[in-house]
Enzyme design. Structure first.
Site, mmCIF file in Angstrom:
data_model
loop_
_atom_site.group_PDB
_atom_site.id
_atom_site.type_symbol
_atom_site.label_atom_id
_atom_site.label_comp_id
_atom_site.label_asym_id
_atom_site.label_seq_id
_atom_site.Cartn_x
_atom_site.Cartn_y
_atom_site.Cartn_z
ATOM 1 N N CYS B 87 9.769 -9.264 65.790
ATOM 2 C CA CYS B 87 8.809 -9.939 66.644
ATOM 3 C C CYS B 87 7.432 -9.264 66.535
ATOM 4 O O CYS B 87 6.817 -9.323 65.490
ATOM 5 C CB CYS B 87 9.343 -9.982 68.077
ATOM 6 S SG CYS B 87 8.558 -11.222 69.104
ATOM 7 N N HIS B 195 15.185 -12.116 67.387
ATOM 8 C CA HIS B 195 15.634 -10.812 67.890
ATOM 9 C C HIS B 195 17.128 -10.574 67.660
ATOM 10 O O HIS B 195 17.945 -10.976 68.494
ATOM 11 C CB HIS B 195 15.373 -10.735 69.397
ATOM 12 C CG HIS B 195 13.932 -10.644 69.759
ATOM 13 N ND1 HIS B 195 13.285 -9.437 69.949
ATOM 14 C CD2 HIS B 195 12.996 -11.594 69.973
ATOM 15 C CE1 HIS B 195 12.018 -9.657 70.267
ATOM 16 N NE2 HIS B 195 11.816 -10.957 70.290
ATOM 17 N N GLU B 197 18.641 -7.845 68.063
ATOM 18 C CA GLU B 197 19.131 -6.894 69.076
ATOM 19 C C GLU B 197 19.458 -7.587 70.392
ATOM 20 O O GLU B 197 20.046 -6.985 71.279
ATOM 21 C CB GLU B 197 18.090 -5.772 69.289
ATOM 22 C CG GLU B 197 16.886 -6.112 70.167
ATOM 23 C CD GLU B 197 15.783 -6.900 69.454
ATOM 24 O OE1 GLU B 197 16.044 -7.432 68.357
ATOM 25 O OE2 GLU B 197 14.667 -6.995 70.010
#
Lengths: 80, 222
Positions: B87, B195, B197
């Site tokens: 990002c 993302h 994660e």
């Protein structure tokens, strides 16, 4: 000494913000707007000894992203 | 694996990344502040998190790309240390010249925040070895400036060299050729808007992101 740096998107680079401004102008009833491109103006207050080359380097290293943007430097004459 | 997460003023996914790394690797990463000029000795993986470094002033990622720690990250990447930018991290990597192109305002002008389906384009990179090429995964996105743009020659080169890691399957932000993530020419730097994660455990909705970190661990440990 003061200088102005005008940062504009390169021709051909899509400008979503310019497009939105264009639509808004049309929405307000302004006709005859063919295109809108949005950019940035950065004003610098510089030591007298600053050279054109220095300002250009500032543009290349930080002020403009030369992948997508062009820049134009305008030196302002000192107002007496 | 000794990992480091870079923290800029305005980073807000640094802890998400740290939790993900600790879960998969079993060791806490070192959090490295942007004004530090060196990474801890023996760092063998660097993550640049999402967020709004320096308030997105000037351009997203522009200030962070010129901060002292980014010079150290550049040097480490040049030595072959794997670097992941997610990002805002992707924006920092393009601004730092570590990846080609630029991330511009989303074509729809809206902040986009939702899970999006992606195609894993290349499963040979050290970040995507645990995926199958052509596989569909779902990662969340949350960004305003994710519209990837580069000139045609650069886009052709990225595609020709197999450097597009992930592609959007839906229209998300207007990115050229639906590019969601790319790697550098050496293959050790990955920048991506979605993302991974945030797709790590069942509570997140899915665990598709976990394999990215597992694959990385496997490669780095090998």
């Amino acid at each position: 000494m003061k200088a102005r740096v005008f940062i504009t998107l390169k021709p051909g680079v899509l400008d979503p913000q310019g497009k939105a401004i264009h639509h808004a102008l049309e929405g307000l009833g302004f006709s005859g707007v063919n295109d809108v491109r949005a950019g940035k103006l950065i004003e610098l207050d510089l030591a007298e000894s600053t050279s054109d080359g220095d300002i250009e380097e500032m543009c290349r290293k930080l002020l403009a992203n030369t992948v997508i943007e062009n820049f134009r430097i305008e030196r302002l004459e000192q107002v007496a | 694996m000794n990992s480091a997460v870079i923290v800029f003023p305005g980073s807000n996914c640094d802890r998400d990344l740290a939790v993900a790394l600790e879960q998969v690797i079993g060791r806490k990463p070192t959090m490295v502040w942007h004004q530090d000029s060196a990474l801890p000795d023996g760092t063998d993986f660097i993550a640049i998190p999402g967020g709004f470094s320096y308030g997105d002033y000037l351009r997203s990622g522009a200030m962070a790309a010129r901060s002292p720690i980014t010079r150290a990250v550049k040097d480490a990447a040049a030595r072959g240390v794997p670097v992941l930018g997610v990002c805002n991290g992707f924006q920092v990597l393009t601004e730092a010249g570590m990846l080609p192109g630029a991330l511009m305002r989303n074509a729809g002008l809206n902040f986009v925040c939702r899970p999006v389906p992606l195609e894993v384009e290349n499963s040979r990179s050290l970040f995507t070895s645990r995926y199958d090429a052509g596989e569909t995964v779902v990662f969340p996105v949350a960004h305003h400036d994710g519209n990837y743009q580069a000139d045609e020659a650069t886009l052709d080169r990225l595609e020709g060299e197999g450097r597009v890691a992930f592609r959007y399957l839906d229209q998300v932000n207007g990115s050229a050729r639906a590019i969601a993530g790319i790697v550098n020419d050496a293959g050790n730097v990955l920048g991506m808007m979605p993302h991974p994660e945030r797709a790590l455990e069942p509570a997140h909705g899915n665990t598709d992101g976990r394999r990215l970190f597992e694959g990385l661990l496997e490669t780095v440990a090998a």
